[in-house]
Design an enzyme around this catalytic site. Sequence first.
Site, PDB file in Angstrom:
ATOM      1  N   ARG A 175      86.204 -63.017 -53.782  1.00  0.00           N
ATOM      2  CA  ARG A 175      87.391 -62.319 -54.564  1.00  0.00           C
ATOM      3  C   ARG A 175      88.655 -63.169 -54.241  1.00  0.00           C
ATOM      4  O   ARG A 175      89.784 -63.098 -54.999  1.00  0.00           O
ATOM      5  CB  ARG A 175      87.558 -60.392 -53.977  1.00  0.00           C
ATOM      6  CG  ARG A 175      86.127 -60.587 -54.723  1.00  0.00           C
ATOM      7  CD  ARG A 175      86.956 -58.199 -54.509  1.00  0.00           C
ATOM      8  NE  ARG A 175      85.640 -57.553 -54.738  1.00  0.00           N
ATOM      9  CZ  ARG A 175      85.071 -57.501 -55.680  1.00  0.00           C
ATOM     10  NH1 ARG A 175      85.882 -57.799 -56.738  1.00  0.00           N
ATOM     11  NH2 ARG A 175      84.020 -56.275 -56.269  1.00  0.00           N
ATOM     12  N   ARG A 223      75.085 -46.056 -60.557  1.00  0.00           N
ATOM     13  CA  ARG A 223      75.065 -45.661 -59.441  1.00  0.00           C
ATOM     14  C   ARG A 223      75.087 -43.833 -58.976  1.00  0.00           C
ATOM     15  O   ARG A 223      75.142 -43.233 -60.213  1.00  0.00           O
ATOM     16  CB  ARG A 223      76.203 -46.340 -59.049  1.00  0.00           C
ATOM     17  CG  ARG A 223      76.376 -47.511 -59.010  1.00  0.00           C
ATOM     18  CD  ARG A 223      77.571 -48.305 -57.648  1.00  0.00           C
ATOM     19  NE  ARG A 223      77.733 -50.046 -58.084  1.00  0.00           N
ATOM     20  CZ  ARG A 223      79.071 -50.887 -58.772  1.00  0.00           C
ATOM     21  NH1 ARG A 223      79.850 -50.200 -59.243  1.00  0.00           N
ATOM     22  NH2 ARG A 223      78.185 -51.475 -58.768  1.00  0.00           N
ATOM     23  N   ARG A 280      89.968 -51.874 -47.614  1.00  0.00           N
ATOM     24  CA  ARG A 280      88.905 -50.996 -49.004  1.00  0.00           C
ATOM     25  C   ARG A 280      87.659 -49.993 -48.257  1.00  0.00           C
ATOM     26  O   ARG A 280      87.028 -49.611 -48.202  1.00  0.00           O
ATOM     27  CB  ARG A 280      88.893 -51.170 -49.529  1.00  0.00           C
ATOM     28  CG  ARG A 280      90.051 -51.472 -51.586  1.00  0.00           C
ATOM     29  CD  ARG A 280      89.400 -52.080 -52.561  1.00  0.00           C
ATOM     30  NE  ARG A 280      90.108 -51.948 -53.594  1.00  0.00           N
ATOM     31  CZ  ARG A 280      89.790 -53.025 -54.750  1.00  0.00           C
ATOM     32  NH1 ARG A 280      88.722 -53.399 -55.091  1.00  0.00           N
ATOM     33  NH2 ARG A 280      90.258 -52.774 -55.884  1.00  0.00           N
TER      34      ARG A 280
END
Length: 193
Positions: A150, A46, A139
């Site tokens: 998740r 990234r 987030r």
Amino acid sequence: MLQKGPRTLVLCGPSGSGKSTFIKKLFEEYPDKYGFSVSHTTRKPRPGEEDGKHYYFTSKEKMEKQIEQGEFLETATFSGNLYGTSKQAVEDVQRAGKICVLDIDMQGVKQVKQSSLNPLYVFVKPPSMDELEKRLRNRQTETEESLQHRLSAAKAEIEYGEKPGNFNIVIVNDNFSKAYEKLKEFIDTEIQQ
């Protein structure tokens, strides 16, 4: 596996439990005491990520060959990419005389338990599923689908984390300062032995 020097420290907990924050604080407070084993991955870097610092970026073919040759302590697949902790990465930290810290998931813990490494296992638990969901939503990095994924993974991880014998200590991260002190006390007591 090298076992000279202090024992390796394994931190496990669901995404959003705060384990990365614990690790960041340990490294800031004790830069000469802890070392992070750099994981391998087959995903592309990234922006801002450096090879050998954030990850060892490698090809799927090369990593699969290394796994076959037994060079990894643990591996996992996320979103079609391989991730893993090589024995060499852990040994590099140990050779530097530091406590090696591994941030791995439940599957990784199960694999490390099959190895000759004898680490200290710490499970970082969120105060509740509601609080975990709130942290993940704050987030703003998840789609609703990935958030639900998740959260369901977190339920399974928490069940495993609470099972007696799976971890040396379970730390509930309901108050970061208190939880961090508990982690430091545990490490100091265990590493001194």
